[in-house]
Design a protein around this motif. Structure first.
Motif, PDB file in Angstrom:
ATOM      1  N   LEU A  53      -5.217  -5.640  -9.050  1.00 31.39           N
ATOM      2  CA  LEU A  53      -5.160  -4.308  -8.428  1.00 31.39           C
ATOM      3  C   LEU A  53      -3.802  -3.656  -8.657  1.00 31.39           C
ATOM      4  N   TYR A  54      -2.732  -4.428  -8.563  1.00 27.41           N
ATOM      5  CA  TYR A  54      -1.399  -3.866  -8.711  1.00 27.41           C
ATOM      6  C   TYR A  54      -1.135  -3.458 -10.153  1.00 27.41           C
ATOM      7  N   LYS A  55      -1.611  -4.248 -11.107  1.00 19.03           N
ATOM      8  CA  LYS A  55      -1.424  -3.910 -12.517  1.00 19.03           C
ATOM      9  C   LYS A  55      -2.208  -2.661 -12.902  1.00 19.03           C
ATOM     10  N   GLU A  56      -3.311  -2.442 -12.207  1.00 18.93           N
ATOM     11  CA  GLU A  56      -4.105  -1.237 -12.464  1.00 18.93           C
ATOM     12  C   GLU A  56      -3.486   0.000 -11.838  1.00 18.93           C
ATOM     13  N   GLY A  57      -2.395  -0.178 -11.099  1.00 22.29           N
ATOM     14  CA  GLY A  57      -1.688   0.945 -10.486  1.00 22.29           C
ATOM     15  C   GLY A  57      -2.275   1.374  -9.153  1.00 22.29           C
ATOM     16  N   ASP A  58      -3.215   0.615  -8.644  1.00 27.64           N
ATOM     17  CA  ASP A  58      -3.847   0.960  -7.366  1.00 27.64           C
ATOM     18  C   ASP A  58      -3.159   0.191  -6.234  1.00 27.64           C
ATOM     19  N   LYS A  59      -1.977   0.674  -5.874  1.00 22.88           N
ATOM     20  CA  LYS A  59      -1.201  -0.008  -4.847  1.00 22.88           C
ATOM     21  C   LYS A  59      -1.900   0.034  -3.491  1.00 22.88           C
ATOM     22  N   GLU A  60      -2.540   1.163  -3.177  1.00 30.00           N
ATOM     23  CA  GLU A  60      -3.229   1.286  -1.887  1.00 30.00           C
ATOM     24  C   GLU A  60      -4.347   0.258  -1.749  1.00 30.00           C
ATOM     25  N   ALA A  61      -5.066   0.052  -2.849  1.00 24.70           N
ATOM     26  CA  ALA A  61      -6.140  -0.951  -2.824  1.00 24.70           C
ATOM     27  C   ALA A  61      -5.568  -2.349  -2.644  1.00 24.70           C
ATOM     28  N   ALA A  62      -4.399  -2.592  -3.255  1.00 26.60           N
ATOM     29  CA  ALA A  62      -3.746  -3.889  -3.115  1.00 26.60           C
ATOM     30  C   ALA A  62      -3.302  -4.117  -1.669  1.00 26.60           C
ATOM     31  N   VAL A  63      -2.782  -3.042  -1.051  1.00 30.19           N
ATOM     32  CA  VAL A  63      -2.365  -3.126   0.350  1.00 30.19           C
ATOM     33  C   VAL A  63      -3.561  -3.404   1.251  1.00 30.19           C
ATOM     34  N   GLU A  64      -4.662  -2.700   1.020  1.00 33.15           N
ATOM     35  CA  GLU A  64      -5.878  -2.908   1.810  1.00 33.15           C
ATOM     36  C   GLU A  64      -6.434  -4.313   1.608  1.00 33.15           C
ATOM     37  N   HIS A  65      -6.296  -4.809   0.379  1.00 33.42           N
ATOM     38  CA  HIS A  65      -6.744  -6.173   0.083  1.00 33.42           C
ATOM     39  C   HIS A  65      -5.981  -7.178   0.949  1.00 33.42           C
ATOM     40  N   CYS A  66      -4.687  -6.953   1.126  1.00 30.88           N
ATOM     41  CA  CYS A  66      -3.873  -7.840   1.969  1.00 30.88           C
ATOM     42  C   CYS A  66      -4.231  -7.679   3.442  1.00 30.88           C
ATOM     43  N   ARG A  67      -4.431  -6.423   3.859  1.00 30.14           N
ATOM     44  CA  ARG A  67      -4.743  -6.183   5.263  1.00 30.14           C
ATOM     45  C   ARG A  67      -6.107  -6.760   5.660  1.00 30.14           C
ATOM     46  N   ASN A  68      -7.025  -6.767   4.729  1.00 29.33           N
ATOM     47  CA  ASN A  68      -8.374  -7.251   5.022  1.00 29.33           C
ATOM     48  C   ASN A  68      -8.518  -8.766   4.865  1.00 29.33           C
ATOM     49  N   THR A  69      -7.422  -9.412   4.468  1.00 29.24           N
ATOM     50  CA  THR A  69      -7.451 -10.873   4.301  1.00 29.24           C
ATOM     51  C   THR A  69      -6.641 -11.513   5.419  1.00 29.24           C
ATOM     52  N   ARG A  70      -7.233 -12.517   6.057  1.00 30.02           N
ATOM     53  CA  ARG A  70      -6.555 -13.182   7.172  1.00 30.02           C
ATOM     54  C   ARG A  70      -5.540 -14.198   6.641  1.00 30.02           C
ATOM     55  N   GLY A  71      -4.632 -14.606   7.524  1.00 28.56           N
ATOM     56  CA  GLY A  71      -3.729 -15.691   7.191  1.00 28.56           C
ATOM     57  C   GLY A  71      -2.316 -15.246   6.849  1.00 28.56           C
ATOM     58  N   PRO A  72      -1.371 -16.168   6.886  1.00 29.21           N
ATOM     59  CA  PRO A  72       0.043 -15.860   6.635  1.00 29.21           C
ATOM     60  C   PRO A  72       0.340 -15.471   5.194  1.00 29.21           C
ATOM     61  N   VAL A  73      -0.435 -15.999   4.238  1.00 20.01           N
ATOM     62  CA  VAL A  73      -0.206 -15.658   2.830  1.00 20.01           C
ATOM     63  C   VAL A  73      -0.414 -14.167   2.616  1.00 20.01           C
ATOM     64  N   ALA A  74      -1.504 -13.654   3.151  1.00 21.71           N
ATOM     65  CA  ALA A  74      -1.790 -12.224   3.014  1.00 21.71           C
ATOM     66  C   ALA A  74      -0.753 -11.388   3.759  1.00 21.71           C
ATOM     67  N   SER A  75      -0.280 -11.879   4.885  1.00 21.17           N
ATOM     68  CA  SER A  75       0.691 -11.127   5.687  1.00 21.17           C
ATOM     69  C   SER A  75       2.013 -10.942   4.955  1.00 21.17           C
ATOM     70  N   ILE A  76       2.526 -12.010   4.341  1.00 22.62           N
ATOM     71  CA  ILE A  76       3.806 -11.872   3.636  1.00 22.62           C
ATOM     72  C   ILE A  76       3.647 -11.047   2.359  1.00 22.62           C
ATOM     73  N   CYS A  77       2.481 -11.136   1.729  1.00 23.02           N
ATOM     74  CA  CYS A  77       2.233 -10.312   0.544  1.00 23.02           C
ATOM     75  C   CYS A  77       2.149  -8.838   0.915  1.00 23.02           C
ATOM     76  N   LEU A  78       1.572  -8.561   2.075  1.00 24.93           N
ATOM     77  CA  LEU A  78       1.500  -7.180   2.561  1.00 24.93           C
ATOM     78  C   LEU A  78       2.895  -6.610   2.761  1.00 24.93           C
ATOM     79  N   GLN A  79       3.780  -7.380   3.380  1.00 22.61           N
ATOM     80  CA  GLN A  79       5.140  -6.898   3.597  1.00 22.61           C
ATOM     81  C   GLN A  79       5.872  -6.703   2.273  1.00 22.61           C
ATOM     82  N   GLY A  80       5.606  -7.559   1.316  1.00 24.41           N
ATOM     83  CA  GLY A  80       6.216  -7.386   0.001  1.00 24.41           C
ATOM     84  C   GLY A  80       5.755  -6.117  -0.681  1.00 24.41           C
ATOM     85  N   LEU A  81       4.463  -5.812  -0.577  1.00 29.75           N
ATOM     86  CA  LEU A  81       3.928  -4.588  -1.187  1.00 29.75           C
ATOM     87  C   LEU A  81       4.469  -3.334  -0.504  1.00 29.75           C
ATOM     88  N   LEU A  82       4.597  -3.404   0.830  1.00 34.20           N
ATOM     89  CA  LEU A  82       5.106  -2.245   1.568  1.00 34.20           C
ATOM     90  C   LEU A  82       6.562  -1.946   1.235  1.00 34.20           C
TER      91      LEU A  82
END
Length: 217
Positions: free
Chosen positions: A68-97
């Motif tokens: 998603l990020y390589k395709e330039g769809d950052k918003e979709a990547a952010v939503e992907h992190c928000r819709n995924t449970r767990g600490p891995v998704a949480s830290i990735c979300l903060q990195g994207l933000l």
């Protein structure tokens, strides 16, 4: 305790055997040990369920995020992190933000949020260790009180009778045995919980490294 083992070997009701030993060990002392075990197991079960829900397929998650990020769809990547449970998704979300920051700032941000997520994973573990320590201590307390009761009975009888001594010692030994068994049970669960936390922490470290590489590209 021998009768308990015999009951297991002869298919006698284990519930009835445990109940009998519980009463022999003095319900008052044994109740404290039982309550400690029950509360400790409650914390263990809650942590096991939480950690099970926090675990995801990290490889699949990161693969989707990178695509998603390589395709330039950052918003979709952010939503992907928000819709995924767990600490891995949480830290990735903060990195994207904070993807517009420098790589060093992103790394510091991810590391800070990783510490927060680890603290969440370890929540309640201090209580489990407390009950692991309390269970045998209560058993030993029962041992001391049982011995005091035995000496009181000897003093009242005015004679050292094997029957009188055995009654007090039975209370003493049974409470100790059940206290140690409770501590061992809780320790097994605690070690399993620590292994799950270690697994999730490793996944978080791997995700943080790969996320920074994705953002740099």
């Amino acid at each position: 305790m021998r009768t308990l083992f015999i009951s297991i070997l002869t298919d006698e009701s284990m519930h009835e055997a445990l109940k009998a030993k519980f009463i022999e060990g003095n319900p008052l002392f044994m109740s404290f040990v039982a309550i400690t075990l029950i509360i400790g197991l409650t914390f263990c079960i809650e942590r096991i369920i939480y950690l099970a829900l926090a675990d995801i397929n990290t490889k699949k998650f990161l693969s989707r995020l990178e695509k998603l990020y390589k395709e330039g769809d950052k918003e979709a990547a952010v939503e992907h992190c928000r819709n995924t449970r767990g600490p891995v998704a949480s830290i990735c979300l903060q990195g994207l933000l904070h993807s517009e920051d420098t790589p060093e700032d992103i790394e510091r941000t991810v590391a800070s949020y990783a510490d927060v997520e680890v603290a969440k994973l370890e929540k309640g573990c201090t209580w489990i260790t407390l009950f692991i320590a309390i269970a045998p201590s209560l058993g030993f307390l029962g041992t001391v009180i049982g011995m005091v009761m035995s000496f009181d009975d000897i003093e009242m009888a005015g004679d050292i009778s094997p029957t009188i001594v055995a009654g007090g010692m039975k209370v003493a030994l049974i409470t100790t045995i059940f206290g140690i068994i409770s501590a061992v049970v809780l320790q097994i669960f605690y070690n399993y919980i620590l292994s799950r936390i270690e697994h999730l922490t490793t996944q978080m470290e791997r995700a943080a490294i790969e996320l920074i590489e994705i953002l740099r590209k």
